[in-house]
Structure formats: C-alpha cells, structure tokens
Design a protein around this motif. Sequence first.
Motif, short mmCIF file in Angstrom:
data_model
loop_
_atom_site.label_atom_id
_atom_site.label_comp_id
_atom_site.label_asym_id
_atom_site.label_seq_id
_atom_site.Cartn_x
_atom_site.Cartn_y
_atom_site.Cartn_z
N THR A 58 68.88 88.16 24.19
CA THR A 58 69.20 88.73 25.50
C THR A 58 70.56 89.42 25.58
OG1 THR A 58 70.24 86.72 26.34
CG2 THR A 58 67.87 86.95 26.70
N HIS A 59 71.20 89.60 24.44
CA HIS A 59 72.53 90.22 24.56
C HIS A 59 72.84 91.05 23.32
CE1 HIS A 59 76.69 89.91 26.48
NE2 HIS A 59 76.86 90.68 25.42
N MET A 60 72.60 92.34 23.44
CA MET A 60 72.90 93.27 22.35
C MET A 60 73.73 94.43 22.89
SD MET A 60 71.79 92.19 19.49
CE MET A 60 72.20 93.67 18.57
N HIS A 61 74.24 95.22 21.95
CA HIS A 61 74.96 96.46 22.29
C HIS A 61 74.48 97.53 21.32
CE1 HIS A 61 77.99 94.75 25.11
NE2 HIS A 61 77.78 93.65 24.40
N PHE A 62 73.26 98.00 21.50
CA PHE A 62 72.69 98.94 20.53
C PHE A 62 73.35 100.31 20.54
CE2 PHE A 62 68.59 96.33 20.59
CZ PHE A 62 68.78 95.84 19.31
N MET A 212 75.83 90.05 33.60
CA MET A 212 77.23 90.49 33.47
C MET A 212 77.94 89.76 32.32
SD MET A 212 78.69 90.73 37.34
CE MET A 212 77.97 89.21 37.96
N HIS A 213 78.86 90.45 31.67
CA HIS A 213 79.84 89.78 30.82
C HIS A 213 80.82 89.15 31.82
CE1 HIS A 213 78.14 92.45 27.86
NE2 HIS A 213 79.03 92.15 26.92
N ILE A 214 80.91 87.85 31.84
CA ILE A 214 81.75 87.22 32.86
C ILE A 214 82.88 86.42 32.22
CG2 ILE A 214 81.80 85.77 34.92
CD1 ILE A 214 78.85 86.21 35.27
N GLY A 244 77.24 86.43 30.54
CA GLY A 244 77.43 86.54 29.09
C GLY A 244 78.83 86.13 28.69
N HIS A 245 78.92 85.48 27.56
CA HIS A 245 80.19 85.04 26.94
C HIS A 245 80.84 83.89 27.71
CE1 HIS A 245 80.03 88.23 23.97
NE2 HIS A 245 79.84 89.11 24.94
N CYS A 246 81.37 84.14 28.90
CA CYS A 246 81.95 83.08 29.75
C CYS A 246 82.93 82.20 28.96
CB CYS A 246 80.84 82.22 30.36
SG CYS A 246 79.58 83.19 31.20
N GLN A 309 72.73 87.75 19.60
CA GLN A 309 73.48 88.38 18.50
C GLN A 309 74.75 89.07 19.00
OE1 GLN A 309 72.91 88.94 14.79
NE2 GLN A 309 75.01 89.33 15.34
N ASP A 310 74.65 89.79 20.12
CA ASP A 310 75.75 90.55 20.71
C ASP A 310 75.99 91.87 19.97
OD1 ASP A 310 77.74 91.15 22.55
OD2 ASP A 310 79.28 89.97 21.55
N THR A 311 76.54 91.80 18.77
CA THR A 311 76.91 93.07 18.12
C THR A 311 76.49 93.06 16.66
OG1 THR A 311 79.06 92.11 17.61
CG2 THR A 311 78.94 93.48 19.57
ZN LIG Z 1 78.57 91.71 24.81
#
Ligand SMILES: [Zn+2]
Length: 412
Positions: A58-62, A212-214, A244-246, A309-311
Amino acid sequence: MLLIKNANVDGKGVLSDILINDKGFYQEISTHIDETSILGCQVIDVKGMMAAPTFVNTHMHFDKCYTALKGRESSVETLEDSIKIMHNIKRNYTVEDVKERAIRGIKECVMFGTTKIRTNVDIDNMANLVGLEGVLAAKEATKDICDLQVVAFPQEGIFCNEGTEKLMYEAMEMGADIAGGMPAAEYLDEHARQHVDLVFSLAEKYGTLIDMHIDQSKDMFDRSLEYTAFLTMKNGLGGRVTGGHCTSITYQNQSHAIKVMEMLKKADVNICTNTQVLAIMGIDQEPRTRGVTRIREMVDMGINVCTAQDTICDGFHLYGTGDPLDYGLVGCYTAQYNTPGTAQIMWDMITKNSMRAFNPDEKYGIEVGNCADLNIIDANNVQEAFRTRASRPYVIKKGKIIASFQRTATLL
Ligand SMILES: [Zn+2]
C-alpha cells in the motif's frame, strides 16, 4: 477452470484442493476434488507448498523508482539531502520516462507475487502533473496484472509550495484515486493542520480514501497524527484513512504516544510503516533513528498496522526489490518478531492488514466466492517463507497464472 492440488492453505499444515472457475473466483476448496469430472480443467499439483493470497503493497513511489540506477550522489545520507536530490530529478520528469520506470516497478512487484499496489505520485510545482500522467499511463498498461491505486501526494507541502493547492484538485480531476498528504512538509504548525483539513475535504469532494505521510520526521512535537485520528473519528471515516511512516511518535514521550495510539485505535486509522526506511532516515547520533513507527505497541493495542516497500532505487533508497518477503523480513528484525507467532503478525501486515488499508470493502483470502488472487509459495509456513524468501512458482491473478519467481542456489 484451474485446479490446484495439495495446497497448504496459509501455511496451516492442512492440504486442500482449490478449484477456481473460469471467471477467476474460488469455486470449491476441500480435501479432495476429482479433476476427471471437470471438463477442460488445468491441473497443477503443488505437492504441499503453501497457498496464500497475493501480497498487497500500500505504499510505493513509482514516479521516482529506478532514478538511482546509476547510483546516488555520495554525499546523500540524510532524508533532507535525499529530498533535495529528488528535486532535480523531478524537474526533469517526462511522461514517457515516468511511465516506463513505473511499468518496470509494477512488473517487479508483480513478479514477487503482489497484485494490489498503492503508489504515491508527487504533485508540486516541480513535477507539476507530469509524474501523475506517466503513472496513470503505467496503470492502464498493467491493468491485467495489477490493481493500482494512485495517490495525489504533495511531497513538498501544499501551503509552502506555491500552486500545489490548485494542482491537487487538478490531480483528482485527472484520475488520482486517493487524496494524499504530507503535513510535516509545511513550515508552520497551523499550516500542517490546514493541510490535513484540505486532504479530508478533497477526499470528501471526490469520494476517495485518504493516505497521508504523517509525521514522517524526527520531530517529537509533530502533531498531525493525532489531528488525523480526531478528524477520522469526527467524520466517521474508520478504516478509510491510512497514515504512512508515522515516525515522530517514536520520539514522543510515552504518555503522549499512548494517548495518540488510543485515538488511532478508536478512530480505526490504518498505519503503514515502511521497514526499509531504516536505510533512509539518515545518519545521525546514537541512538540512531530507525525510521519506523511503534510497530509492536500499535499491534498490541489492536491498531491495523501494515508495512510496504515505499521506494525502489531512487534518491531516497539505493536498494529495494518490491519483494514483500524482503521488506517483511526486515520488519521481523525491526519489530524483533522472532517467534512463529510474531512472524505470523508480520505476514498479516503484508497481506490482510495491507488489504484492509487498500480497500476495506473488498473481500480477501482463499475462501469460496472470493477473487482467486493467490501465490503458491515453496515453503511449509510463513517463517520459512520469510527465512528463505521462498520461490513462488505460481503467481495467480483472477485465476490466471501471470508470473513465476524461482530462487535457485546449487552446490556444485
Ligand atoms: Zn513514502
């Protein structure tokens, strides 16, 4: 029809046959299904391998992936440096370049058995809407193998990045699926709060989920996470908002952190920690920043925690494969999940917990009537799958075999 024989469903140790109909749904799951009575049925005997629902990321930056294929600048070691490096890359985005890299990233994730992915796309006065156009084209090109959700993501902030507020509306009109945010990017606390307000109003206007990245920072005074939990409760959006992240909550004092986590539980906000951010959050003094949230405490309190994965190989992160067994294993180490029971918790984080954040309304799992998105994994149970990052000889989406990943090592 596809019949999978002798599958160890979810690694629970019980062998079942799984029959998938031509529409791609589970028709029957039982200890024995006789293939001779089913006309034109493709049969695979998986001989006791695990069968598990496909992974959800649920968290990528393609839009950014593979931009560091030629290496990152040697001076880049802090999160702040990484963000500056990405500015130059974003200014040079073209639709074709983003599309090509995003397709490659999606395919890499799918090959390891992920068929549902949420990607953020930067919306700001450097990338404008070029990244979004490229990723939306990649979504169309890969729609048969992957369900992709696209988040309009104001990485640089909304009120401290002139023009982004308008671009956010344009992004939603262009087809972004989810309203995203990055309140920690704002200069002032009051702007961070307005930023969160704007994301909630975008989601309401366009009828979307929120991701959101929070509080992705080391600032123990970031307060957007609790404000998000408050608005989620106030607007009755339980299960439809993901943070996300938190990371900032790990620096906050225990009594405040517990108050916020209790709010998150009550509000039913999903939390996505991205374990490989261990590498990203920067080189600083001991004790070193780990870049992950309070995984164990949140899980123990009953908050829906997932990881992603994120990145992949960009200005933030030199590595990353898109394999959930890689970032899941990192998660086991990070959360110190070192027993079969806690390995199962991490497994849930890359499967059903992620699915709950991805789409709280969609059914998931190997059950009659559900869509047949599943992996056959060469392992007896989930901890073995993590330990060996096991082969996945069959990745199946909607009843069709779409990929195969084999890990081989031979002693000669
Ligand atoms: Zn991210």
